[in-house]
Design an enzyme around this catalytic site. Sequence first.
Site, PDB file in Angstrom:
ATOM      1  N   SER A   1      -4.084  29.748  34.636  1.00 53.51           N
ATOM      2  CA  SER A   1      -4.408  30.231  35.978  1.00 53.51           C
ATOM      3  C   SER A   1      -3.989  31.675  36.217  1.00 53.51           C
ATOM      4  O   SER A   1      -4.193  32.206  37.313  1.00 53.51           O
ATOM      5  CB  SER A   1      -3.741  29.338  37.029  1.00 53.51           C
ATOM      6  OG  SER A   1      -2.328  29.441  36.970  1.00 53.51           O
TER       7      SER A   1
ATOM      8  N   ASN B   1       1.120  25.354  39.045  1.00 48.93           N
ATOM      9  CA  ASN B   1       0.587  25.448  40.400  1.00 48.93           C
ATOM     10  C   ASN B   1      -0.854  24.937  40.419  1.00 48.93           C
ATOM     11  O   ASN B   1      -1.758  25.609  39.939  1.00 48.93           O
ATOM     12  CB  ASN B   1       0.652  26.905  40.874  1.00 48.93           C
ATOM     13  CG  ASN B   1       0.272  27.064  42.322  1.00 48.93           C
ATOM     14  OD1 ASN B   1      -0.594  26.372  42.848  1.00 48.93           O
ATOM     15  ND2 ASN B   1       0.923  28.005  43.002  1.00 48.93           N
TER      16      ASN B   1
ATOM     17  N   TYR C   1      14.406  35.552  25.132  1.00 46.54           N
ATOM     18  CA  TYR C   1      12.943  35.561  25.159  1.00 46.54           C
ATOM     19  C   TYR C   1      12.385  35.808  23.762  1.00 46.54           C
ATOM     20  O   TYR C   1      11.456  35.115  23.313  1.00 46.54           O
ATOM     21  CB  TYR C   1      12.451  36.639  26.132  1.00 46.54           C
ATOM     22  CG  TYR C   1      10.949  36.766  26.194  1.00 46.54           C
ATOM     23  CD1 TYR C   1      10.186  35.850  26.909  1.00 46.54           C
ATOM     24  CD2 TYR C   1      10.292  37.813  25.548  1.00 46.54           C
ATOM     25  CE1 TYR C   1       8.802  35.973  26.975  1.00 46.54           C
ATOM     26  CE2 TYR C   1       8.917  37.945  25.604  1.00 46.54           C
ATOM     27  CZ  TYR C   1       8.176  37.016  26.319  1.00 46.54           C
ATOM     28  OH  TYR C   1       6.807  37.134  26.365  1.00 46.54           O
TER      29      TYR C   1
ATOM     30  N   LYS D   1      10.018  33.259  21.340  1.00 42.27           N
ATOM     31  CA  LYS D   1       8.728  33.653  20.786  1.00 42.27           C
ATOM     32  C   LYS D   1       8.766  33.704  19.254  1.00 42.27           C
ATOM     33  O   LYS D   1       7.766  33.406  18.595  1.00 42.27           O
ATOM     34  CB  LYS D   1       8.311  35.007  21.356  1.00 42.27           C
ATOM     35  CG  LYS D   1       8.018  34.975  22.855  1.00 42.27           C
ATOM     36  CD  LYS D   1       6.883  34.020  23.192  1.00 42.27           C
ATOM     37  CE  LYS D   1       6.480  34.103  24.645  1.00 42.27           C
ATOM     38  NZ  LYS D   1       5.333  33.212  24.992  1.00 42.27           N
TER      39      LYS D   1
ATOM     40  N   ILE E   1       0.677  43.960  27.936  1.00 47.10           N
ATOM     41  CA  ILE E   1      -0.600  43.584  28.538  1.00 47.10           C
ATOM     42  C   ILE E   1      -0.420  43.563  30.051  1.00 47.10           C
ATOM     43  O   ILE E   1       0.631  43.131  30.553  1.00 47.10           O
ATOM     44  CB  ILE E   1      -1.059  42.188  28.052  1.00 47.10           C
ATOM     45  CG1 ILE E   1      -1.102  42.134  26.515  1.00 47.10           C
ATOM     46  CG2 ILE E   1      -2.428  41.841  28.637  1.00 47.10           C
ATOM     47  CD1 ILE E   1      -2.130  43.023  25.856  1.00 47.10           C
ATOM     48  N   HIS E   2      -1.404  44.001  30.778  1.00 49.17           N
ATOM     49  CA  HIS E   2      -1.323  43.995  32.241  1.00 49.17           C
ATOM     50  C   HIS E   2      -1.340  42.551  32.759  1.00 49.17           C
ATOM     51  O   HIS E   2      -2.396  41.946  32.946  1.00 49.17           O
ATOM     52  CB  HIS E   2      -2.497  44.771  32.844  1.00 49.17           C
ATOM     53  CG  HIS E   2      -2.340  46.249  32.782  1.00 49.17           C
ATOM     54  ND1 HIS E   2      -1.337  46.929  33.447  1.00 49.17           N
ATOM     55  CD2 HIS E   2      -3.057  47.190  32.126  1.00 49.17           C
ATOM     56  CE1 HIS E   2      -1.435  48.219  33.209  1.00 49.17           C
ATOM     57  NE2 HIS E   2      -2.470  48.422  32.402  1.00 49.17           N
TER      58      HIS E   2
END
Length: 238
Positions: A11, A35, A149, A153, A182-183
Amino acid sequence: MSRLAVVCGGSRGIGKAVSRLLSERGCRLAVVSRNEDAARATVATLHGSDHVALSCDISKEQEVQKTFEIIQRTCGNISYLVNAAGINRDSLLLRTKPEDMVALLHTNLLGCMLTCRAALRSMLQTKEAAIVNIGSVVGLKGNAGQCVYSASKAGLEGFTRSLAKEVASRNIRVNLLAPGFIHTDMTAGLREKDGAHSIPLGRFGTPEEAAQAVLFLLESPYITGQVLVVDGGLQLAM
């Protein structure tokens, strides 16, 4: 019948771009998100009408099992799985709370393991299937302030390569996409003009560009157990 694709984290960000691209390719989509309203909003923008939106916290085993049982029962066998769900809580290790460590590992690593396991039961019924897990370039190179993080990954790489070996005989392919800047929501607090100087291509990537790479891995019948870096050349400077 068209292929069924499940996109976890579908999403927003890269996952949303993947959902849109796969719908354009004629796939039926199961968009999974914490969500449900956001998942439904995404489904409303997709090409075609044979898509479903589901709410699931992928870090919780029972929710994952229930969600994939619903997908199997109502939508059929899964051809594609894209694991784009993830969280990020940057901090120096000495300042990282144990509960944040657990949350990162449970969502970014364990969650991916749980969804892959759940999807495989369905994928084994198909003649061909593919999984793409979304990692990060920092999982390959590391980065100060992102120890946990990065570890979550990096773990995805070992998991992806091992799973690829386990299921190759059943014609199920498993690959990892390692994006750079990445945006997305995760990079919303970063100013591109401050970070782009370290990227040889001189800019952040778009979710759509990352989605094109995901599509390539999903549709490439002789690629498995690989890591595809999409970072504008960032790792060359790391």
